[in-house]
Scaffold this motif. Structure first.
Motif, PDB file in Angstrom:
ATOM      1  N   HIS A  59       0.847  -1.199   0.000  1.00 16.59           N
ATOM      2  CA  HIS A  59       0.000   0.000   0.000  1.00 16.59           C
ATOM      3  C   HIS A  59       0.879   1.244   0.000  1.00 16.59           C
ATOM      4  O   HIS A  59       0.632   2.197  -0.738  1.00 16.59           O
ATOM      5  CB  HIS A  59      -0.920  -0.042   1.222  1.00 16.59           C
ATOM      6  CG  HIS A  59      -2.035   0.938   1.220  1.00 16.59           C
ATOM      7  ND1 HIS A  59      -1.843   2.261   1.503  1.00 16.59           N
ATOM      8  CD2 HIS A  59      -3.358   0.775   0.978  1.00 16.59           C
ATOM      9  CE1 HIS A  59      -3.011   2.884   1.452  1.00 16.59           C
ATOM     10  NE2 HIS A  59      -3.946   2.001   1.125  1.00 16.59           N
ATOM     11  N   TRP A  60       1.943   1.219   0.823  1.00 13.69           N
ATOM     12  CA  TRP A  60       2.897   2.338   0.845  1.00 13.69           C
ATOM     13  C   TRP A  60       3.527   2.550  -0.528  1.00 13.69           C
ATOM     14  O   TRP A  60       3.663   3.677  -1.001  1.00 13.69           O
ATOM     15  CB  TRP A  60       3.993   2.083   1.886  1.00 13.69           C
ATOM     16  CG  TRP A  60       3.652   2.531   3.263  1.00 13.69           C
ATOM     17  CD1 TRP A  60       3.255   1.745   4.307  1.00 13.69           C
ATOM     18  CD2 TRP A  60       3.682   3.865   3.767  1.00 13.69           C
ATOM     19  NE1 TRP A  60       3.037   2.512   5.417  1.00 13.69           N
ATOM     20  CE2 TRP A  60       3.298   3.821   5.118  1.00 13.69           C
ATOM     21  CE3 TRP A  60       4.001   5.097   3.204  1.00 13.69           C
ATOM     22  CZ2 TRP A  60       3.222   4.953   5.917  1.00 13.69           C
ATOM     23  CZ3 TRP A  60       3.933   6.239   3.994  1.00 13.69           C
ATOM     24  CH2 TRP A  60       3.542   6.153   5.332  1.00 13.69           C
ATOM     25  N   LEU A  62       2.395   1.619  -3.533  1.00 15.92           N
ATOM     26  CA  LEU A  62       1.428   2.009  -4.563  1.00 15.92           C
ATOM     27  C   LEU A  62       0.824   3.392  -4.336  1.00 15.92           C
ATOM     28  O   LEU A  62       0.553   4.109  -5.295  1.00 15.92           O
ATOM     29  CB  LEU A  62       0.303   0.966  -4.633  1.00 15.92           C
ATOM     30  CG  LEU A  62       0.735  -0.423  -5.092  1.00 15.92           C
ATOM     31  CD1 LEU A  62      -0.410  -1.413  -4.936  1.00 15.92           C
ATOM     32  CD2 LEU A  62       1.231  -0.386  -6.532  1.00 15.92           C
ATOM     33  N   HIS A  63       0.593   3.759  -3.083  1.00  7.59           N
ATOM     34  CA  HIS A  63      -0.082   5.027  -2.775  1.00  7.59           C
ATOM     35  C   HIS A  63       0.845   6.114  -2.241  1.00  7.59           C
ATOM     36  O   HIS A  63       0.492   7.284  -2.257  1.00  7.59           O
ATOM     37  CB  HIS A  63      -1.191   4.812  -1.735  1.00  7.59           C
ATOM     38  CG  HIS A  63      -2.401   4.114  -2.237  1.00  7.59           C
ATOM     39  ND1 HIS A  63      -3.254   4.645  -3.179  1.00  7.59           N
ATOM     40  CD2 HIS A  63      -2.919   2.896  -1.915  1.00  7.59           C
ATOM     41  CE1 HIS A  63      -4.252   3.809  -3.416  1.00  7.59           C
ATOM     42  NE2 HIS A  63      -4.070   2.737  -2.666  1.00  7.59           N
ATOM     43  N   TYR A  65       1.477   6.195   0.922  1.00  7.49           N
ATOM     44  CA  TYR A  65       1.022   6.289   2.307  1.00  7.49           C
ATOM     45  C   TYR A  65       0.460   4.938   2.718  1.00  7.49           C
ATOM     46  O   TYR A  65       0.208   4.070   1.892  1.00  7.49           O
ATOM     47  CB  TYR A  65      -0.012   7.408   2.512  1.00  7.49           C
ATOM     48  CG  TYR A  65      -1.249   7.282   1.645  1.00  7.49           C
ATOM     49  CD1 TYR A  65      -2.332   6.501   2.046  1.00  7.49           C
ATOM     50  CD2 TYR A  65      -1.353   7.957   0.441  1.00  7.49           C
ATOM     51  CE1 TYR A  65      -3.461   6.389   1.270  1.00  7.49           C
ATOM     52  CE2 TYR A  65      -2.480   7.856  -0.347  1.00  7.49           C
ATOM     53  CZ  TYR A  65      -3.542   7.068   0.068  1.00  7.49           C
ATOM     54  OH  TYR A  65      -4.664   6.951  -0.715  1.00  7.49           O
ATOM     55  N   GLY A  66       0.278   4.763   4.015  1.00  9.84           N
ATOM     56  CA  GLY A  66      -0.256   3.534   4.577  1.00  9.84           C
ATOM     57  C   GLY A  66      -0.230   3.647   6.086  1.00  9.84           C
ATOM     58  O   GLY A  66      -0.220   4.757   6.639  1.00  9.84           O
ATOM     59  N   TRP A  85      -5.323   4.624   5.093  1.00 12.48           N
ATOM     60  CA  TRP A  85      -5.598   3.355   4.437  1.00 12.48           C
ATOM     61  C   TRP A  85      -6.671   3.569   3.380  1.00 12.48           C
ATOM     62  O   TRP A  85      -7.702   4.171   3.664  1.00 12.48           O
ATOM     63  CB  TRP A  85      -6.065   2.363   5.503  1.00 12.48           C
ATOM     64  CG  TRP A  85      -6.151   0.938   5.102  1.00 12.48           C
ATOM     65  CD1 TRP A  85      -7.293   0.172   5.076  1.00 12.48           C
ATOM     66  CD2 TRP A  85      -5.080   0.068   4.720  1.00 12.48           C
ATOM     67  NE1 TRP A  85      -6.977  -1.104   4.707  1.00 12.48           N
ATOM     68  CE2 TRP A  85      -5.627  -1.193   4.477  1.00 12.48           C
ATOM     69  CE3 TRP A  85      -3.710   0.248   4.553  1.00 12.48           C
ATOM     70  CZ2 TRP A  85      -4.860  -2.287   4.075  1.00 12.48           C
ATOM     71  CZ3 TRP A  85      -2.945  -0.822   4.157  1.00 12.48           C
ATOM     72  CH2 TRP A  85      -3.517  -2.075   3.930  1.00 12.48           C
ATOM     73  N   ASN A  86      -6.422   3.097   2.186  1.00 13.92           N
ATOM     74  CA  ASN A  86      -7.394   3.260   1.104  1.00 13.92           C
ATOM     75  C   ASN A  86      -7.212   2.151   0.065  1.00 13.92           C
ATOM     76  O   ASN A  86      -6.882   2.426  -1.083  1.00 13.92           O
ATOM     77  CB  ASN A  86      -7.241   4.643   0.457  1.00 13.92           C
ATOM     78  CG  ASN A  86      -8.366   4.952  -0.495  1.00 13.92           C
ATOM     79  OD1 ASN A  86      -9.448   4.400  -0.401  1.00 13.92           O
ATOM     80  ND2 ASN A  86      -8.103   5.833  -1.436  1.00 13.92           N
ATOM     81  N   GLU A  88      -8.349  -1.061  -2.475  1.00 11.86           N
ATOM     82  CA  GLU A  88      -9.443  -1.262  -3.424  1.00 11.86           C
ATOM     83  C   GLU A  88     -10.715  -1.624  -2.667  1.00 11.86           C
ATOM     84  O   GLU A  88     -10.698  -2.449  -1.754  1.00 11.86           O
ATOM     85  CB  GLU A  88      -9.072  -2.395  -4.388  1.00 11.86           C
ATOM     86  CG  GLU A  88     -10.093  -2.654  -5.458  1.00 11.86           C
ATOM     87  CD  GLU A  88     -10.257  -1.494  -6.438  1.00 11.86           C
ATOM     88  OE1 GLU A  88     -11.366  -1.348  -6.990  1.00 11.86           O
ATOM     89  OE2 GLU A  88      -9.283  -0.733  -6.660  1.00 11.86           O
ATOM     90  N   PRO A  93     -10.210   7.552   1.426  1.00 13.60           N
ATOM     91  CA  PRO A  93      -9.113   7.375   2.397  1.00 13.60           C
ATOM     92  C   PRO A  93      -9.596   7.496   3.844  1.00 13.60           C
ATOM     93  O   PRO A  93     -10.399   8.366   4.184  1.00 13.60           O
ATOM     94  CB  PRO A  93      -8.141   8.503   2.047  1.00 13.60           C
ATOM     95  CG  PRO A  93      -8.427   8.800   0.621  1.00 13.60           C
ATOM     96  CD  PRO A  93      -9.907   8.593   0.449  1.00 13.60           C
TER      97      PRO A  93
END
Length: 179
Positions: A59-60, A62-63, A65-66, A85-86, A88, A93
């Motif tokens: 997640h970190w 790809l985005h 953040y996490g 956290w966001n 699929e 978010p």
């Protein structure tokens, strides 16, 4: 290969940092506890807990953040997680928090979530965040409200079933509220 961002945030008592392999045992102990992890998602065994732990690192990547590991400054021990956290299927978010059992009652969730929220607004440019809370999780509701969030609606979380969505004040609202 895409790498993890180099981010470390500090508060009076905490260091918020990207999770490392050495943090897994503390997270796993939490994730396997059916009472403590009920509002977050109980895992059935270590391999399943590892899958979530590793997906947070993805997640970190790809985005950008996490969930941060919250580290207790005085000892360097992991004391919980907090962050944005966001994945699929999420409505938008979310800021979430977990405090590990040995660190309860120290204000860690509020301290860490407040800092993570400020980072999301000031550094990532978010204009709104939610907290998605399982009905009956009165402690998380109380913390969300202490952070200034309000109940907006119920929705069906793809992972957890029915949840309550709490809306956090935006960056301008937080600036206006500062003394």
């Amino acid at each position: 290969m895409t790498s993890l961002p180099d981010i470390q945030l500090e508060t009076e008592n905490l260091v918020l940092r990207i999770p490392q392999a050495r943090d897994f045992d503390a997270y796993c102990t939490f994730a396997l506890d059916p009472v403590r992890a009920a509002g977050f998602g109980v895992e059935k065994d270590r391999p399943q807990a590892w899958r979530w732990f590793a997906s947070n690192l993805g997640h970190w990547v790809l985005h950008g953040y996490g969930y941060f590991t919250m580290e207790w400054k005085a000892t360097g021990a992991p004391c919980g997680i907090t962050g944005i956290w966001n994945p699929e299927g999420w409505p938008e978010p979310e800021i979430g928090w977990v405090v590990y059992e040995a660190f309860e009652g120290r204000g860690i969730a509020h301290e860490g979530a407040s800092r993570a929220r400020r980072w999301a607004y000031e550094e990532l440019g978010f204009t709104t965040l939610t907290s998605n809370i399982v009905p009956g999780n009165t402690r998380s509701v109380a913390l969300a409200e202490r952070l200034g969030a309000w109940f907006e609606r119920r929705y069906d979380n793809v992972q957890m079933g029915e949840e309550m969505l709490y809306r956090h004040p935006g960056p301008a609202d937080l600036r206006d509220a500062r003394p």
